[in-house]
Motif scaffolding. Structure first.
Motif, PDB file in Angstrom:
ATOM      1  N   LEU A 157       0.749  -1.186  -0.053  1.00 59.68           N
ATOM      2  CA  LEU A 157       0.207   0.158   0.097  1.00 59.68           C
ATOM      3  C   LEU A 157       0.711   1.523  -0.039  1.00 59.68           C
ATOM      4  N   PRO A 158       1.895   1.308   0.841  1.00 62.77           N
ATOM      5  CA  PRO A 158       2.787   2.446   0.699  1.00 62.77           C
ATOM      6  C   PRO A 158       3.175   3.103  -0.619  1.00 62.77           C
ATOM      7  N   ALA A 159       3.815   1.958  -1.235  1.00 57.36           N
ATOM      8  CA  ALA A 159       4.329   2.064  -2.697  1.00 57.36           C
ATOM      9  C   ALA A 159       3.216   2.370  -3.442  1.00 57.36           C
ATOM     10  N   MET A 160       2.037   1.887  -3.500  1.00 59.80           N
ATOM     11  CA  MET A 160       1.058   2.295  -4.336  1.00 59.80           C
ATOM     12  C   MET A 160       0.597   3.687  -4.345  1.00 59.80           C
ATOM     13  N   LEU A 161       0.492   3.954  -2.963  1.00 57.61           N
ATOM     14  CA  LEU A 161       0.074   5.538  -2.644  1.00 57.61           C
ATOM     15  C   LEU A 161       1.356   6.344  -3.551  1.00 57.61           C
ATOM     16  N   GLU A 162       2.600   6.121  -3.231  1.00 58.10           N
ATOM     17  CA  GLU A 162       3.889   6.917  -3.773  1.00 58.10           C
ATOM     18  C   GLU A 162       3.413   6.834  -5.251  1.00 58.10           C
ATOM     19  N   ALA A 163       3.004   5.529  -5.868  1.00 55.24           N
ATOM     20  CA  ALA A 163       3.069   5.626  -7.534  1.00 55.24           C
ATOM     21  C   ALA A 163       1.826   6.340  -7.940  1.00 55.24           C
ATOM     22  N   ALA A 164       0.799   6.238  -7.200  1.00 54.06           N
ATOM     23  CA  ALA A 164      -0.267   7.038  -7.548  1.00 54.06           C
ATOM     24  C   ALA A 164      -0.130   8.359  -7.449  1.00 54.06           C
ATOM     25  N   LEU A 165       0.315   8.923  -6.209  1.00 51.24           N
ATOM     26  CA  LEU A 165       0.373  10.425  -6.098  1.00 51.24           C
ATOM     27  C   LEU A 165       1.520  11.019  -6.975  1.00 51.24           C
ATOM     28  N   ARG A 166       2.678  10.331  -7.079  1.00 51.44           N
ATOM     29  CA  ARG A 166       3.864  10.870  -7.806  1.00 51.44           C
ATOM     30  C   ARG A 166       3.959  10.437  -8.891  1.00 51.44           C
ATOM     31  N   GLY A 167       3.878   9.355  -9.414  1.00 50.09           N
ATOM     32  CA  GLY A 167       4.000   8.684 -10.805  1.00 50.09           C
ATOM     33  C   GLY A 167       2.815   8.811 -11.468  1.00 50.09           C
ATOM     34  N   LEU A 168       1.549   8.845 -10.986  1.00 51.52           N
ATOM     35  CA  LEU A 168       0.531   8.806 -12.007  1.00 51.52           C
ATOM     36  C   LEU A 168       0.051  10.162 -11.882  1.00 51.52           C
ATOM     37  N   GLN A 169       0.412  11.004 -10.916  1.00 46.81           N
ATOM     38  CA  GLN A 169       0.000  12.441 -10.687  1.00 46.81           C
ATOM     39  C   GLN A 169      -1.733  12.453 -10.316  1.00 46.81           C
ATOM     40  N   ILE A 170      -2.238  11.373  -9.594  1.00 46.84           N
ATOM     41  CA  ILE A 170      -3.479  11.282  -9.256  1.00 46.84           C
ATOM     42  C   ILE A 170      -3.873  12.150  -7.882  1.00 46.84           C
ATOM     43  N   GLN A 171      -4.861  12.815  -7.770  1.00 47.73           N
ATOM     44  CA  GLN A 171      -5.043  13.957  -6.800  1.00 47.73           C
ATOM     45  C   GLN A 171      -5.118  13.050  -5.508  1.00 47.73           C
ATOM     46  N   PRO A 172      -4.594  13.555  -4.466  1.00 47.84           N
ATOM     47  CA  PRO A 172      -4.590  12.975  -2.977  1.00 47.84           C
ATOM     48  C   PRO A 172      -6.084  12.562  -2.601  1.00 47.84           C
ATOM     49  N   ARG A 173      -7.020  13.219  -2.804  1.00 49.70           N
ATOM     50  CA  ARG A 173      -8.293  13.318  -2.414  1.00 49.70           C
ATOM     51  C   ARG A 173      -8.896  11.878  -2.907  1.00 49.70           C
TER      52      ARG A 173
END
Length: 343
Positions: free
Chosen positions: A202-218
């Motif tokens: 999960l921590p790596a997925m959050l990093e990938a979504a927020l940083r790599g895929l530029q998905i909004q935090p909300r």
């Protein structure tokens, strides 16, 4: 969150339909050697099971509402038990808070006691698996190894196919470019393959979504933890693949009603399971689906010994599905910095 749960449901039933077609198609192209299968079954200690009469649609509907849930549980009526549990949960949610607290406390205590029992079983599990494997090896010889190898190839192949499908879903429906999604997901795949746990990834997925895929935090901060909790894209895929393989092993042909029942139970199992390595919950997750499909469960004690390889692809598919679902839900969502200016 509501959209996420709806999307999870659609994707899980899509995955279950895929594995039903893919596994049975693969077994039709590459069937088991009947003599080797019979020796394998004899080594387990079961002489085969036959279905005397396929259930009708009317009897299937009648069985969805058990008049005695305790009797249904004792007779392995898993689908009826799942339906009763759902209605019981909705009914409990309407009770006064103090009564709900008592129910939750009771079942939490039951859950903790069952976890203790499972812990004891896991301590003795390696000895039991070794004894079963020794018995199968003595009866079936090298043919048992061939049957297990075919099982690993088919289940792993079908599960790996669902991982590719999740990757395509992220690109086609999630609006992600191939290079960006692959680059962002690569560290997640590395952790998933090494830990075999969606929760640990999960921590790596959050990093990938927020940083790599530029998905909004909300979006990412809500969808990904929810996905890890209740959405396992490959759970119905791998679990149903195992059950269809067992049916083929015993030369059984489940009816359409039984297949539909197994898919429903597989969906319920997938949202109720935890994101831990598959060896921990292998039998608990697959046995109810086997019972709904009308196939025996005796060989699960042997199949768990070779679950390591399929479980790696289970986790790879799960984390890919989580990122794909998050990408879909984030698509066309306004970014936080694009809102109306503050007054």
């Amino acid at each position: 969150a509501a959209r996420a749960i709806g999307l999870f449901t659609v994707l899980l039933f899509f995955a279950a339909t895929y594995t039903t077609l893919a596994t049975n198609g693969w077994l039709a192209i590459w069937p088991l050697d009947r003599a080797a299968a019979d020796l394998f079954i004899a080594g387990v200690g079961d002489q085969g099971v036959t279905i005397s009469e396929a259930p009708t649609f009317a009897s299937w509907l009648e069985g969805l509402a058990p008049y005695n849930p305790i009797k249904a549980a004792a007779e392995d009526g898993m689908l009826a038990l799942v339906v009763f549990s759902i209605f019981f949960g909705f009914a409990a949610a309407t009770l006064a808070p103090e009564m709900r607290t008592q129910i939750v406390t009771f079942f939490r205590a039951v859950s903790e006691a069952m976890i203790k029992i499972v812990h004891w079983v896991l301590l003795a599990g390696p000895i039991g698996v070794f004894a079963l494997a020794l018995g199968v090896g003595l009866h079936a010889g090298f043919s048992a190894a061939g049957t297990l190898a075919q099982y690993v190839v088919i289940v792993t192949g079908v599960t790996a196919g669902s991982t590719m499908m999740a990757w395509l879903i992220a690109v086609i429906f999630g609006g992600q470019s191939i290079a960006r999604f692959t680059s962002a997901a690569t560290p997640v795949w590395a952790i998933a393959a090494s830990t075999q746990s969606s929760l640990a990834s999960l921590p790596a997925m959050l990093e990938a979504a927020l940083r790599g895929l530029q998905i909004q935090p909300r979006v990412a901060d809500v969808v990904l933890p929810l996905a890890v909790a209740i959405f396992r894209f490959t759970s119905p895929v791998a679990n149903l693949a195992v059950c269809f393989f067992i049916a083929h092993l015993y030369n059984l042909e489940p009816s359409l009603i039984q297949i539909v029942s197994a898919i429903v139970v597989a969906y319920a199992v997938s949202i109720a399971a935890v994101g831990l390595p598959g060896q921990v919950s292998f039998i608990a997750s697959i046995a109810p689906i086997c019972l709904a499909l009308g196939v025996p469960t005796e060989v699960l004690g042997i199949l768990i010994a070779v679950e390591v390889i399929p479980d790696i692809f289970r986790t790879l598919g799960n984390v890919t599905g989580d990122l794909a679902a998050t990408s879909i839900l984030a698509r066309n969502q306004p970014r936080e910095d694009e809102g109306s200016p503050a007054p």
